[in-house]
Design a protein around this motif. Sequence first.
Motif, mmCIF file in Angstrom:
data_model
loop_
_atom_site.group_PDB
_atom_site.id
_atom_site.type_symbol
_atom_site.label_atom_id
_atom_site.label_comp_id
_atom_site.label_asym_id
_atom_site.label_seq_id
_atom_site.Cartn_x
_atom_site.Cartn_y
_atom_site.Cartn_z
ATOM 1 N N CYS A 62 -0.604 8.972 -11.349
ATOM 2 C CA CYS A 62 -0.416 7.365 -11.808
ATOM 3 C C CYS A 62 1.043 6.933 -11.193
ATOM 4 O O CYS A 62 1.269 5.654 -11.203
ATOM 5 N N LEU A 63 1.870 7.638 -10.584
ATOM 6 C CA LEU A 63 3.331 7.205 -10.554
ATOM 7 C C LEU A 63 3.316 6.936 -8.921
ATOM 8 O O LEU A 63 2.521 7.323 -7.917
ATOM 9 N N PRO A 64 4.351 5.929 -8.498
ATOM 10 C CA PRO A 64 4.593 5.747 -7.104
ATOM 11 C C PRO A 64 4.644 6.737 -6.475
ATOM 12 O O PRO A 64 5.174 7.926 -6.635
ATOM 13 N N ASN A 65 4.031 6.857 -5.120
ATOM 14 C CA ASN A 65 4.018 8.180 -4.443
ATOM 15 C C ASN A 65 4.817 8.071 -3.013
ATOM 16 O O ASN A 65 4.629 7.219 -2.167
ATOM 17 N N PRO A 66 5.971 8.835 -2.873
ATOM 18 C CA PRO A 66 6.530 8.931 -1.727
ATOM 19 C C PRO A 66 5.945 9.351 -0.398
ATOM 20 O O PRO A 66 6.608 9.106 0.631
ATOM 21 N N HIS A 67 4.665 9.730 -0.613
ATOM 22 C CA HIS A 67 3.924 10.287 0.618
ATOM 23 C C HIS A 67 3.703 9.248 1.624
ATOM 24 O O HIS A 67 3.644 9.167 2.745
ATOM 25 N N TRP A 68 3.724 7.580 0.819
ATOM 26 C CA TRP A 68 3.484 6.656 1.887
ATOM 27 C C TRP A 68 4.713 6.202 2.254
ATOM 28 O O TRP A 68 4.530 4.894 2.969
ATOM 29 N N ASN A 69 5.905 6.629 2.133
ATOM 30 C CA ASN A 69 7.215 6.095 2.942
ATOM 31 C C ASN A 69 7.275 7.408 4.144
ATOM 32 O O ASN A 69 7.386 8.326 3.691
ATOM 33 N N ALA A 70 7.275 6.819 4.928
ATOM 34 C CA ALA A 70 7.244 7.773 6.294
ATOM 35 C C ALA A 70 8.599 8.517 6.536
ATOM 36 O O ALA A 70 8.413 9.671 6.778
ATOM 37 N N GLN A 71 9.631 7.892 5.752
ATOM 38 C CA GLN A 71 10.860 8.795 6.015
ATOM 39 C C GLN A 71 10.896 9.749 4.972
ATOM 40 O O GLN A 71 11.308 10.966 4.937
ATOM 41 N N LEU A 72 10.047 9.718 3.981
ATOM 42 C CA LEU A 72 10.080 10.658 2.766
ATOM 43 C C LEU A 72 8.900 11.765 2.746
ATOM 44 O O LEU A 72 8.933 12.901 2.311
ATOM 45 N N ARG A 73 7.741 11.345 3.787
ATOM 46 C CA ARG A 73 6.458 12.261 3.919
ATOM 47 C C ARG A 73 6.912 13.493 4.011
ATOM 48 O O ARG A 73 6.685 14.456 3.534
ATOM 49 N N PRO A 74 7.912 13.868 4.968
ATOM 50 C CA PRO A 74 7.990 15.339 5.592
ATOM 51 C C PRO A 74 8.858 16.261 4.486
ATOM 52 O O PRO A 74 8.860 17.434 4.708
#
Length: 290
Positions: A195-207
């Motif tokens: 339910c929390l905001p997902n860092p996966h959708w931030n291109a810089q944080l995804r890796p």
Amino acid sequence: MSEATGKTRLIVVSGLSGSGKSVALRTLEDLDYYCVDNLPSALMPAFVRAVSEDAGLHPKLAVGVDVRNRADDLDRLPGVLAGLAEVGIDYELVFLDTRDDVLIKRYSETRRRHPLSGDGLGLAGAIAVERKLMQPTAAIADRVIDTSELNVHQLRRLVIAELGMSAGTLTLLFESFAYKRGVPTDADFVFDARCLPNPHWNAQLRPLTGRDAPVRAWLEAQGDAALFLEQLRTFLDTWLPRFRNEGRSYVTTCIGCTGGRHRSVHLVERLAEHFRGTYEQVLTYHRELE
């Protein structure tokens, strides 16, 4: 002789190749044991003196012994252990065993090479030779554990529960996981962080993962993530002492998210940081990262 007596404790982990000895040693290392794998028996007394007695560095030691040791070295093991006992070292020899069909399946799945597969031996033949060579060690073991029906997570929990704990303490295991790969079967508590905001959708944080500072900073800036963590801490602060008072030896808290790399990892790390100030043995395990 346990930690309560202030004396050195030595766990010797042996067993068949593929039975889980490396998993057991890594788990003991997480439990603050000083671990050495494949140490020749003849060097064991010097190792114990150097690490625990002379330097006073560490009272908890673990040594791996397997078929990579020479046959004469394995033959020397009983005498070496008897000598350690004479000078007051409390030791336990644990032997991990596994059925041949399971060992063959594990080697086939991992494509690893059996340490005796040279000299023209096939896998089944190498396992048969190893079993014969290790039989005397198994015969003197204080404990034989059959790992045929245990996966990595179950073996890790068994080591935590039966080998690695200080008497009277509650060990906490915080584990992250991905829901797409299923919920860990041995969890005591399971919390869903999807339910929390997902860092996966931030291109810089995804890796990156939840262990990395940029992901941590990003999640800490999200109000919902901060509230989720605060309420988890409050819940566990309230109820974990009840488990300890009831004589429980360990509690496993699992936190899942979609991929098991960002949100759940971050929350597990933060919870472990918090509870290490209160509990003696706090472990973390990130299923999708290991």
